[in-house]
Design an enzyme around this catalytic site. Sequence first.
Site: not given
Length: 518
Positions: A254, A220
């Site tokens: 993120c 990720e």
Amino acid sequence: MTIPAYVETPVERIPEIRDSLEKAFRSGKTKSVKYRKEQLLRLAYFVKDNVKPLQEALAKDLGRADAETSILELGNTLGDIKTSYENVAKWAKPERLPFMFNWFAMKPTLRKEPKGVVLIIFPFNYPIWLSLGPMAGAIAAGCAVVLKPSELTPAYSALIAELLPKYLDPEIYTVVNGAVPQATKLLELRWGQILYTGGGRVGQIILSAAAKTLTPVSTELGGKSPAVIDPNCDLKTSAKRLIWGKMSNSGQTCVAPDYVLVPKAFEAQFAQALKEVLYDFYPEGAGKSDSFSHMINGGHFERVKGLLDATHGEIVYGGSSDKEKLFIEPTIVTGVKADDSLMSEEIFGPVLPIVPVEDVDEAIEFINARDHPLALYIFSKSAAFKSKVIENTQSGSAIVNDTLIHGAVEGFPFGGVGPSGSGAHKGKFSFDMFTHIRPTLDNPSWVEMMMSGRYPPYTVAKASSMAKLIIPSLPSRPSYLPKLEGTVAPKTSNRWGVWFLVAVAVAGYGLIRVRRSA
């Protein structure tokens, strides 16, 4: 409680730790669903019992408000653990394939087996959720787990290293603390699976290292997540939700909206709405607010400040900073162009550039000219506008009229696509990541009467009999396909009928044997 001192794991002990976990895993104790549920419940109570210490650790590491830690991480983490606890028995149960005449006699089954000893490498920005959430899936899958925290969160890293062994089985679950030397040694070893959350540069290093041991990796990786603004939106609510998503955790998220694409004619009005929200959120200024976090360290501070100092856009709100306090003021920059410093990399800080475009078509073209983002945000009241952006772009997730909250939705995967990541975690998706689907079947001897044609020496008769069994019939040839001259398709038959006759024969044979024995 007093946060324990941060102690790095000796590098030379890491192979020993890995081997010890492997030995314990091979003992078979994690195969029991009862054991997995017990460990999941222990993990849940680790979080519940230590809310205050966890909040204190992240206040120390990130300057984060206790309420923000609860909103962003604690509830979501407990939700992931509870979901795994409640569903692990169902998830782990072997699955029989749907009935098929050709294969039913062999009992084709999909077993759900743990991948083994797995490694979870997680970052500083959401250390609770990005460690314990995936860990819940690994526990549910029956894996042994090594957690590798970021060295940038020494308080949290020390806390879980101290407390987790008091709740979970230390033979199966452990924490390795340290920086580059420890991470390098970990990556020299083979794992059942690695989950890495962080930046693309380090992601490339991890993928390269894992390739040497053929270890599977899920990533990720974040990236520049855009927000596309339709003038036909709920302006006040959109501005509030966008600013919350951007400024939470001082922009160190993120899936934070990294930049905004807005029609030129609407740019000034939208920027003003953002400014008004910032005045409401931080009436005395973010620097005096207990609700605003700081940058994680000096290096990240200097990087974000450098991007801001080099911008050619117009700073319409904020712009100030304090290196000693690792503080960068929430900042809005308008008139940002594609080649601006703020568009050169993921900002990962509280600076929001606004990129003016002509219309939604140019916004879509702008997004598609760049790496697929981890998240895409759309603010609009128009169903046609929403659909157009979603259907003509690619992203890990596509969220309409809000930001960040998709990470808390039960049943949603969390992950990217292409450069923003591969694979996904959260709930069942975490279980799947750490599970090997192992197909099994058991072919009885009586099936030989149908499949003996597979053995040499091959003859025309054998080939014909096997073709009837294994080559499926197709729908009628469509008119748009040319007819091929001089070719003869192999003769096939209805395999259902063949197997039906076999089934009847076997059933009859079994009935005769029962009557004789009676």
